[in-house]
Write an enzyme that holds these catalytic residues in place. Structure first.
Site, short mmCIF file in Angstrom:
data_model
loop_
_atom_site.label_atom_id
_atom_site.label_comp_id
_atom_site.label_asym_id
_atom_site.label_seq_id
_atom_site.Cartn_x
_atom_site.Cartn_y
_atom_site.Cartn_z
N THR A 1 95.63 109.39 50.77
CA THR A 1 95.10 110.75 50.96
C THR A 1 93.62 110.79 51.29
OG1 THR A 1 94.81 110.87 48.58
CG2 THR A 1 96.82 111.80 49.47
N GLU B 1 100.15 118.73 49.08
CA GLU B 1 101.47 119.35 49.14
C GLU B 1 101.56 120.53 50.11
OE1 GLU B 1 102.61 117.10 45.42
OE2 GLU B 1 100.75 117.95 46.13
#
Length: 755
Positions: free
Chosen positions: A485, A722
């Site tokens: 990420t 998400e």
């Protein structure tokens, strides 16, 4: 692309030079050159290799295991089964991990009982991997088979309310109003069933564990995990070890998407073999075996909406039944999102689970939200057509300014309206002809669809260390992981800004249990949690160095308060009087100390959480083109407008949204783990038959970061991992209806459902 500038919440002692600017990932060079090592790549003297033998049935008992032929192969060290396994701490509670659902966790090689297909039934350990693999093919296992139950539809009537709630998972709120009565009297009614197929995570890196037996009898464990503290807790408890006897590391992760939240069975088997053989052991799962554990479980949903002719919601009912294993009560938040997104006076939300003879499902990117938001956002599109409303106008008409599922608490921030406005403008939504099958390009039907995305904005308790040395270098870190990420990069940016250093003077260390403890990397909480902890630790270091600087003879900072200190360009200066300054290196050398160090903790703001609810929001716009004769669907354009507070790094942030959108395309059009209910086995257990989007499937994806100021944490950030996937499948479904006039409520949308 815009981003929030919020210096009041980012409590840096310097200037925002790096935070908020696009920066390439600092771990990129190591990954693209092959220097980055993963769990199954670390070497050790005398390393042995374990290969798992998997069950060929889904339910029953082992009646015999014949391993003599395998044991006779030169180089084979041991074949471990339930019959000869070493004794260890087998109690259920010892097998619990930090994110385990209620129930009795799976214990590999515990007894002769088979509870899911592909369950490990033996471990062959040999001097090299090839020998272990060959010998494993010689192990003969006999079974007394029972008929498995893996069809959720068949056991829907046996679903039950989870008796014990999973920690961190909000159960549905109590209903308000009278949803059934209001639905019966509603002038406009929409009702339907929705489902999304089982999906498997399929990260590029397979699950692997390397256990290194050190000369002092301790263990260094390299595990594929999204939080080394979880593996550490698990291994220490299961094997009855002292915490300082085990060190777990995972500096790099080749994709997890939630499959690495829990320690998987290869970690247990590797440690079991290492203890038995008193030598280092590696166990790597095959791609086929990656289908034998965690996956996004199918859910059967019904949504019923009642409305006035102008589109005002009068009733909302959302019910879901999800499968779980026979031994654990897995749970997700599926239906609550409907009550959060829309204002309605009569709401009923229910969630139940049903036992299946499968492995326990697991958290997969935006667990629950991907499933539940697909249903409510598709239903809202149906209501838009039923009432003749524009889909955006319908959503804004029923826009929620507070969270009805949390006693009406207001949102700390919510720029969803701006997401719709900016996204619609960028996409060209005003040019849309609302009539299905009205837009065409050659032989392809063109459809435009929209949906809302939502995800919790969370912060967890975390700690971090910061160490400044006399050469002007800063090292920061904690035990969380960078799961792809960009965590290494954003923590480096935060640390560099806090102490006014260049990024190349900062080293960030992650994924090591010898570093201060941090939560698993999941839930989109890492930036807020570990980022704040790193900032606080660096600020503490800054305060210590500032005190040293004030104490220097003829110090330019004499009689200056810390709140006037500015850290920039490797120096401490006085705000408004930059001529009064001293370098960090000069201070450290003059003080004659070898380091300045601080460990700090950060946690959620209890006062804020008592007053507000925090969510990340998005508006997703999709264009599809459908071949009228072949039924082939192409997603040719996506605009995803995101409201996520302060964006620390627009480059890595955009990458997160791109990845989420691509996974959303997979959910909508391709991903489906196919169960043969006769034998209880996933049949397409490889990347040749389990389809995921590839380069040829992906066209233009445009990401907008909408300005939003949030005060849920000192950095003013919300999670991005998400939100990119949530709502994407619904936007595609809605676009396909607009293109074809066919409403598909069961994902994925395969060609047969359109022809």
């Amino acid at each position: 692309m815009t981003q929030t500038s919020n210096p009041q919440t980012f409590s840096s002692t310097g200037r925002d030079t790096f935070v908020g600017s696009p920066r390439s990932r600092i771990d990129g060079p190591a990954k693209v050159t092959g220097l980055a090592k993963y769990a199954g790549e670390f070497a050790a003297p005398g390393l042995a290799y374990g290969y798992v033998v998997s069950s060929s049935i889904a339910k029953g008992r082992i009646t015999a295991i014949e391993s003599a032929e395998a044991e006779a192969v030169p180089g084979v060290l041991k074949v471990i089964t339930h019959a000869n396994r070493p004794r260890t701490a087998w109690r259920d509670k010892n097998f619990q991990d930090a994110v385990a659902p209620p129930g009795s966790p799976f214990r590999a090689l515990y007894d002769d009982l088979i509870v899911f297909s592909g369950q490990p039934v033996a471990l062959v350990v040999a001097e090299d991997f090839e020998t272990a693999r060959y010998a494993a093919s010689l192990v003969r296992v006999s079974y007394a088979m029972q008929e498995p139950v893996t069809d959720l539809k068949a056991v829907r009537g046996d679903a039950y309310d989870p008796p014990t709630k999973r920690e961190g998972i909000k159960p549905p709120p109590a209903p308000w109003g009278d949803a059934d009565q209001a639905f019966g009297s509603a002038p406009i009614r929409v009702q339907g069933g929705y489902s999304m197929a089982n999906e498997h995570h399929n990260p590029m890196e397979p699950h692997a564990t390397t256990v290194v037996v050190e000369q002092d009898g301790t263990y260094t464990v390299y595990d594929k995990i999204q939080g080394v503290s979880n593996s550490h807790q698990y291994l220490v408890n299961v094997f009855g070890l002292k915490p300082d006897q085990v060190r777990v590391l995972n500096p790099y992760l080749g994709g997890g998407f939630g499959s690495g939240l829990r320690p998987q069975y290869q970690a247990f088997l590797a440690m079991l073999a290492a203890q038995e053989l008193k030598r280092s052991v590696r166990v790597t799962l095959t791609r086929d075996q990656m289908w034998s554990f965690t996956y996004r479980g199918e859910a059967l949903q019904t949504v019923a909406l009642g409305a006035e002719p102008d589109g005002t919601l009068t009733t909302l009912r959302h019910d879901a039944v999800q499968g779980t294993s026979t031994f654990e009560d897995y749970q997700e938040v599926i239906v609550n999102w409907s009550g959060v997104l829309y204002r309605c006076e009569n709401v009923a939300l229910t969630y139940r689970i049903a036992k299946l003879d499968t492995a326990t499902p697991g958290d997969m990117r935006a667990p629950g939200a991907v499933t539940g938001v697909f249903a409510i956002e598709t239903a809202m599109d149906e209501l838009a057509y039923a009432t003749g409303q524009d889909p955006i106008a319908l959503r804004l008409k029923n826009y929620a300014e507070s969270d009805a599922t949390a006693q009406g608490k207001p949102f700390g921030s919510k720029e969803l309206k701006s997401c719709f406005r900016q996204g619609a403008e960028r996409f060209g939504w005003a040019k849309r002809n609302p009539e299905p099958r009205s837009m065409r390009e050659g032989r392809e039907l063109v459809g435009w669809g929209v949906a809302t995305g939502i995800w919790e904005s969370m912060m967890m308790q975390s700690s971090a260390i910061a160490t400044l040395t006399p050469d002007g270098r800063l090292t920061v870190g904690n035990s969380t992981g960078d799961i792809g990420t960009g965590t290494y990069t954003i923590l480096t940016q935060i640390a560099a800004d806090t102490l006014g250093l260049p990024m190349d003077a900062v080293t960030t260390k992650l994924g090591d249990t010898r570093l201060p403890e941090a939560p698993v990397a999941g839930g989109s909480w890492t930036a807020a949690s570990s980022g704040t902890a790193v900032m606080k630790a660096c600020r503490n270091v800054g305060e210590q160095v500032f005190k040293l600087a004030r104490g220097l003879e003829n110090s330019p900072l004499a009689n200056v308060d810390f709140d006037r200190a500015v850290f920039a360009d490797g120096r401490i200066s006085v705000a408004g009087d930059p001529g009064r300054s001293v370098s960090l290196v000069e201070v450290m050398q003059a003080a004659g100390i070898d380091k300045v160090e601080a460990v700090e903790q950060a946690g959620p703001d209890k006062d804020f959480n008592q007053k507000y609810e925090a969510y990340t929001h998005s508006a997703i716009f999709v264009e599809v083109k459908v071949d009228e004769e072949l039924g082939q669907v192409r997603v040719t354009r996506v605009v995803s407008a995101i409201a996520a507070g302060k964006v620390l790094n627009p480059k890595t942030a955009r990458s997160q949204i791109l990845g989420g959108v691509v996974m959303g395309i997979g959910s909508a059009l391709e991903e489906e783990s196919m169960l043969d209910h006769r034998i209880g086995r996933f049949m397409n257990h490889n990347l040749g038959e389990y389809h995921v989007p590839v380069n040829a499937d992906i066209y233009d994806i445009d990401v907008i970061f909408v300005e939003e100021e949030d005060k849920a944490n000192p950095l003013g950030v919300k999670g991005l991992g998400e939100i990119g996937i949530v709502g994407t499948a619904a936007a595609i479904t809605n676009a396909v209806f607009h293109a074809t006039g066919k409403r598909v409520r069961d994902l994925p949308i395969t060609i047969d459902k359109l022809l």
